[in-house]
Design a protein around this motif. Structure first.
Motif, PDB file in Angstrom:
ATOM      1  N   SER A   1      11.664   4.220 -10.825  1.00 32.78           N
ATOM      2  CA  SER A   1      10.641   3.115 -11.585  1.00 32.78           C
ATOM      3  C   SER A   1       9.132   4.173 -10.479  1.00 32.78           C
ATOM      4  N   PHE A   2       9.596   4.927  -9.497  1.00 27.94           N
ATOM      5  CA  PHE A   2       7.947   5.632  -9.251  1.00 27.94           C
ATOM      6  C   PHE A   2       7.615   6.990 -10.058  1.00 27.94           C
TER       7      PHE A   2
ATOM      8  N   VAL B   1       0.673  -0.995   0.215  1.00 25.57           N
ATOM      9  CA  VAL B   1      -0.090  -0.062  -0.356  1.00 25.57           C
ATOM     10  C   VAL B   1       1.100   1.042   0.579  1.00 25.57           C
ATOM     11  N   GLY B   2       1.727   0.647   0.400  1.00 29.11           N
ATOM     12  CA  GLY B   2       2.974   2.307   0.620  1.00 29.11           C
ATOM     13  C   GLY B   2       3.498   2.600  -0.444  1.00 29.11           C
ATOM     14  N   LEU B   3       3.586   1.917  -1.070  1.00 28.15           N
ATOM     15  CA  LEU B   3       4.199   1.822  -2.981  1.00 28.15           C
ATOM     16  C   LEU B   3       3.547   1.739  -3.684  1.00 28.15           C
ATOM     17  N   ILE B   4       2.552   1.548  -3.421  1.00 27.66           N
ATOM     18  CA  ILE B   4       0.783   2.192  -4.494  1.00 27.66           C
ATOM     19  C   ILE B   4       0.979   3.641  -3.990  1.00 27.66           C
TER      20      ILE B   4
ATOM     21  N   ASN C   1      -0.127  -0.427 -14.067  1.00 22.36           N
ATOM     22  CA  ASN C   1       1.157  -1.330 -12.422  1.00 22.36           C
ATOM     23  C   ASN C   1       0.751  -1.052 -11.292  1.00 22.36           C
ATOM     24  N   MET C   2       0.042  -0.084 -10.304  1.00 19.94           N
ATOM     25  CA  MET C   2      -0.413  -0.374  -9.715  1.00 19.94           C
ATOM     26  C   MET C   2      -1.880  -1.011  -9.582  1.00 19.94           C
TER      27      MET C   2
ATOM     28  N   VAL D   1       3.223   6.276  -2.917  1.00 22.92           N
ATOM     29  CA  VAL D   1       4.211   6.661  -3.220  1.00 22.92           C
ATOM     30  C   VAL D   1       4.208   7.162  -4.743  1.00 22.92           C
ATOM     31  N   ASN D   2       3.981   5.832  -5.201  1.00 19.97           N
ATOM     32  CA  ASN D   2       3.420   6.534  -7.038  1.00 19.97           C
ATOM     33  C   ASN D   2       2.671   7.490  -7.541  1.00 19.97           C
TER      34      ASN D   2
END
Length: 245
Positions: A81-82, A21-24, A93-94, A26-27
Motif C-alpha cells: 500500500s506504500f 501528513v506522515g502517511l502522505i 491516492n494522497m 512516507v508514500n
C-alpha cells in the motif's frame, strides 16, 4: 470522474493531523525511492516486486525467486500500500487521503487512525487475493486504505460540502454523501463487471472494512452521520463568531 481537493470541515479533537501528513510523506518518499531503484523501461522495479502484493505467492501457488524475497508474505498485505506505479497514481491516492483523512483521524485519534488505515490496506489485499487467488500480477497502491478512509468520512460527515474537479477540470461544490456514494457505487459496479485494469476488489475490501471499523473505532461521543451541514461560508461565519467571543 471526480477529484476532491478541499472540504470546509474543521478539526475538533486534535490540533494537527500528524498521522495523515506522515502517511502522505512516507508514500511520497517510498515512491521516489522506488523510482530511483528502477531500471529504464521496466514497469516495476525489483523493490516494487519484493514489497508488492502477489496473490499467487501469498496463497501458496507460486514463489518469488530468492533475490526478490525481502519480507514474509504476510507483511506484503501492508507494504504494497506504500508503493505506486506513477506520479498520477500516488498523487490521486494522497489527494483523497489529504482531503478526507484529517477528519477521520480527528474522529478516531492518532493511533487508532493509523491502525484503521493499515487494517483497510490489509483487507483490500485480502479481498483481492480472494477474487484473484492465482494471479501473479503485483498489486501496489494505497487505494484499499484510502477507500476505507472515504467510507469512514461518508459515515461521519455525509453533509459536509466538498470541492471537486469534475472530469479533471470543472470545479464543483458537492455534498460528501453524493460524491462518495456515487464513487463507492462505481467501485462495486466495476468489481461486478469483472474489470481488471484496476483492483476494484481492493477498493471494495477497504470500503467494507472502513465502514465496519468506523462503528467501533470512533471516539466516544462522536456521532455517525453528523447532521450539521458545513459549507465554506458556514465555516467562515462560525470562525467569525468565535473570534467575537
Amino acid at each position: 470522474m471526480f477529484v476532491p481537493f478541499y472540504d470546509a470541515n474543521r478539526l475538533r479533537h486534535i490540533r494537527f493531523q500528524y498521522v495523515t501528513v506522515g502517511l502522505i510523506a512516507v508514500n511520497g518518499l517510498v515512491y521516489l525511492f522506488a523510482q530511483a531503484s528502477g531500471e529504464a523501461g521496466a514497469i516495476l522495479s525489483a523493490f516494487e516486486i519484493s514489497y508488492g502484493f502477489i496473490p499467487a505467492v501469498v496463497n501458496g501457488f507460486a514463489e518469488l525467486p530468492p533475490p526478490y524475497v525481502a519480507v514474509p508474505p504476510w507483511l506484503n498485505f501492508l507494504t504494497y500500500s506504500f508503493l505506486h506505479l506513477d506520479i498520477w497514481h500516488v498523487a490521486g491516492n494522497m489527494l483523497f487521503l489529504w482531503v478526507f483523512g484529517d477528519n477521520v483521524e480527528d474522529a478516531f485519534g492518532h493511533l487508532r487512525f493509523l491502525l484503521f488505515y493499515l487494517a483497510c490496506a490489509a483487507a483490500g489485499a485480502a479481498l483481492h487475493a480472494l477474487v484473484f487467488p492465482g494471479s501473479e500480477a503485483t498489486l501496489i497502491g494505497a487505494s484499499g486504505a484510502v477507500s476505507g478512509v472515504a467510507a469512514a468520512y461518508l459515515m461521519l460527515h455525509p453533509r459536509v460540502w466538498v470541492w471537486v474537479l469534475a472530469f479533471g477540470r470543472i470545479p464543483l461544490n458537492l455534498p460528501a454523501w453524493l460524491l462518495l456514494m456515487v464513487w463507492i457505487a462505481i467501485q462495486f459496479a466495476l468489481l461486478a463487471s469483472g474489470a481488471e485494469d484496476v483492483s476494484y476488489a481492493a477498493h471494495a475490501g477497504g470500503i467494507v472494512t472502513g465502514a465496519a471499523l468506523t462503528l467501533v473505532l470512533r471516539r466516544r461521543g462522536v456521532p455517525l452521520f453528523d447532521r450539521q451541514i458545513r459549507t465554506p461560508r458556514a465555516v467562515e461565519l462560525a470562525d467569525a463568531g468565535e473570534e467575537r467571543l
